[in-house]
Enzyme design. Structure first.
Site, PDB file in Angstrom:
ATOM      1  N   LYS A  33      -2.783   7.257   4.124  1.00  0.00           N
ATOM      2  CA  LYS A  33      -3.101   8.313   3.597  1.00  0.00           C
ATOM      3  C   LYS A  33      -1.913   9.488   3.160  1.00  0.00           C
ATOM      4  O   LYS A  33      -0.979   9.815   4.182  1.00  0.00           O
ATOM      5  CB  LYS A  33      -3.946   9.227   4.874  1.00  0.00           C
ATOM      6  N   PRO A  84       2.219  -5.566  -1.458  1.00  0.00           N
ATOM      7  CA  PRO A  84       2.416  -6.327  -0.268  1.00  0.00           C
ATOM      8  C   PRO A  84       1.016  -7.220   0.049  1.00  0.00           C
ATOM      9  O   PRO A  84       1.205  -8.124   0.753  1.00  0.00           O
ATOM     10  CB  PRO A  84       2.789  -5.423   0.604  1.00  0.00           C
ATOM     11  N   PHE A  85      -0.117  -6.504  -0.531  1.00  0.00           N
ATOM     12  CA  PHE A  85      -1.262  -7.069  -0.070  1.00  0.00           C
ATOM     13  C   PHE A  85      -2.256  -7.367  -1.426  1.00  0.00           C
ATOM     14  O   PHE A  85      -3.378  -7.239  -1.385  1.00  0.00           O
ATOM     15  CB  PHE A  85      -1.930  -6.188   0.781  1.00  0.00           C
ATOM     16  N   SER A  86      -1.644  -7.881  -2.461  1.00  0.00           N
ATOM     17  CA  SER A  86      -2.162  -8.276  -3.828  1.00  0.00           C
ATOM     18  C   SER A  86      -2.986  -9.317  -3.632  1.00  0.00           C
ATOM     19  O   SER A  86      -2.718 -10.184  -2.644  1.00  0.00           O
ATOM     20  CB  SER A  86      -1.100  -8.431  -4.754  1.00  0.00           C
ATOM     21  N   GLU A 120      -2.190  -1.788   0.805  1.00  0.00           N
ATOM     22  CA  GLU A 120      -2.791  -1.352   2.419  1.00  0.00           C
ATOM     23  C   GLU A 120      -3.205  -2.804   3.227  1.00  0.00           C
ATOM     24  O   GLU A 120      -4.196  -3.445   2.566  1.00  0.00           O
ATOM     25  CB  GLU A 120      -3.661  -0.262   1.951  1.00  0.00           C
TER      26      GLU A 120
END
Length: 431
Positions: free
Chosen positions: A250, A216-218, A234
């Protein structure tokens, strides 16, 4: 001067053509949420491609304690009142605190770099919206005439660990001794893998990594000869209006092909005292970070210890939100939260000192952040993990992996978790 807008239907132009066309530019950043932005329970990047550098601001590496970086970026944003795309290196910590990095910088990424893009491509449901200061019709014609190269296997690349397994195991035991002595109670310890004299096609590598490990955060980021090719799961921090959100990770477990075993892996995360403790410590740290710029009483934890599943791993993610306090600038929010707690541990100053002492290299952009700032001062930034760095000039490639170490950590298990996180990058180069 305003950008002019042109709608490019997907029936006329493909994402691959746009990416291939942009390879002629020395500066670009693609933020790609893949399909996660379609899921109601996951807030991800917007899909945006910033191409070309109209103006920029840069803080070079090795200016420890001299640059006042957030004051610079605040003035730059006020001057241009435009979209900004770019990054903050992890080593920017040395500008914010009385810290140093004993290792030399190896990549060409400065400590801070943001650019005003010449063109913006917004990937929407049925079309791409192009906003550009250039001639939009000319850009469209160039994209339509772009030929895609034939697909071919990636060149094999062999990465060498900069920390041997035996040294890693010994270091984990040393870090646990620091915890017993009260120096800190959780530390994110990382190790580097490098390859020299290699030839990598950055776009093809990004496409292969994103196909194997869509996240989702590429991000696919070029800054002259330096590339960051990332599959990050993340978020660091997001601001929308007065709402601020951070989503630290985590807790990691392996995906299984057998549904029953895969469910057991998820159950392990939510029932593991060790994984829960790791996550809780960072949640407390992030709450304190956000509270420094938040309206009193507005810091909340709407999601605690939620399991999110990705192609390679299950992750334990918590969501912390806050409301921006009156009188605080948007840049203050980022500054007070940086570096992100999930990549340091707690307390921050002590663990950053000890990480530099025990790690064998300088993190640079790894454990930093890549993202954007809107003209209005909203922003969204990822955590730079699961990311390959490649320099087309000196043909060096490297990536890092790490994990949280607590008093309950088992050194062998921590090493196995690191190898799991490294799997996606390693596997795309094996033919």
């Amino acid at each position: 001067m305003k950008r002019n807008t042109l709608i490019l239907p997907y029936t006329e132009v493909s994402e691959s053509q746009i990416l291939q066309w942009a390879q002629q530019q020395q500066h670009f950043l693609l933020l790609n949420p893949n399909d996660y932005r379609l899921k109601a329970d996951f807030s991800s990047f917007e899909k945006i491609f910033a191409v070309g550098r109209r103006a920029h601001i840069e803080v070079p590496a090795n200016t420890d304690g001299q640059s006042r970086p957030f004051e610079q970026i605040r003035k730059f944003h006020e001057q241009h009142q435009d979209w900004l795309f770019g990054h903050l290196n992890y080593d920017l910590k040395n500008e914010l605190e009385d810290l140093q990095s004993r290792h030399p910088a190896k990549t060409a990424f400065p400590n801070l770099h943001f650019f005003v893009p010449e063109s913006l491509f917004f990937f929407e449901a049925h079309h791409v919206r192009l906003e550009t200061y250039s001639d939009s019709s000319k850009i469209k014609a160039e994209i339509l005439s772009t030929n895609l190269p034939a697909t071919r296997p990636l060149n094999p690349v062999v990465f060498q660990a900069q920390t041997t397994k035996s040294a890693y195991l010994q270091t984990i035991n040393s870090l646990k001794e620091h915890i017993r002595q009260g120096d800190f109670y959780e530390i994110n310890f990382c190790q580097e893998f490098t390859a020299e004299g290699v030839s990598i096609d950055p776009l093809q590598t990004y496409q292969a990594l994103n196909a194997m490990s869509p996240m989702p955060f590429s991000a696919f980021y070029r800054l002259k000869e330096q590339y960051a090719i990332g599959a990050s799961p993340e978020r660091f921090i997001k601001k929308e209006g007065r709402k601020v959100i951070s989503q630290p990770i985590k807790g990691t477990s392996r995906r299984r092909t057998d549904p029953k075993k895969d469910a057991q892996q998820k159950a392990y995360l939510v029932n593991s005292d060790k994984e829960i403790a790791e996550n809780m410590m960072i949640v407390d740290l992030v709450r304190n970070d956000l509270a420094q710029t938040a309206t009193y009483g507005s810091v909340k934890v709407p999601e605690l210890f939620k399991v999110y599943s990705f192609p390679q791993v299950h992750q334990l993610i918590s969501t912390i939100t806050a409301e921006q306090r009156e009188g605080t600038h948007w840049s203050d929010i980022i500054e007070k939260a940086f570096p992100m707690g999930s990549m340091t541990g707690a307390p921050k100053i002590s663990v950053m000192n000890h990480a530099d002492r025990y790690e064998n290299g300088r993190r640079e952009l790894y454990a930093g952040t890549i993202g954007y700032i809107t003209p209005e001062g909203d922003f969204d930034f990822n955590v730079v993990i699961r990311t390959l760095f490649y320099n087309t000039e000196n043909h060096q490639a490297n990536y890092w992996v790490g994990g949280a170490i607590t008093i309950d950590s088992d050194a062998e298990a921590e090493y196995a978790e690191c190898m799991l996180k490294a799997k996606a990058i390693q596997s795309i180069f094996k033919n």
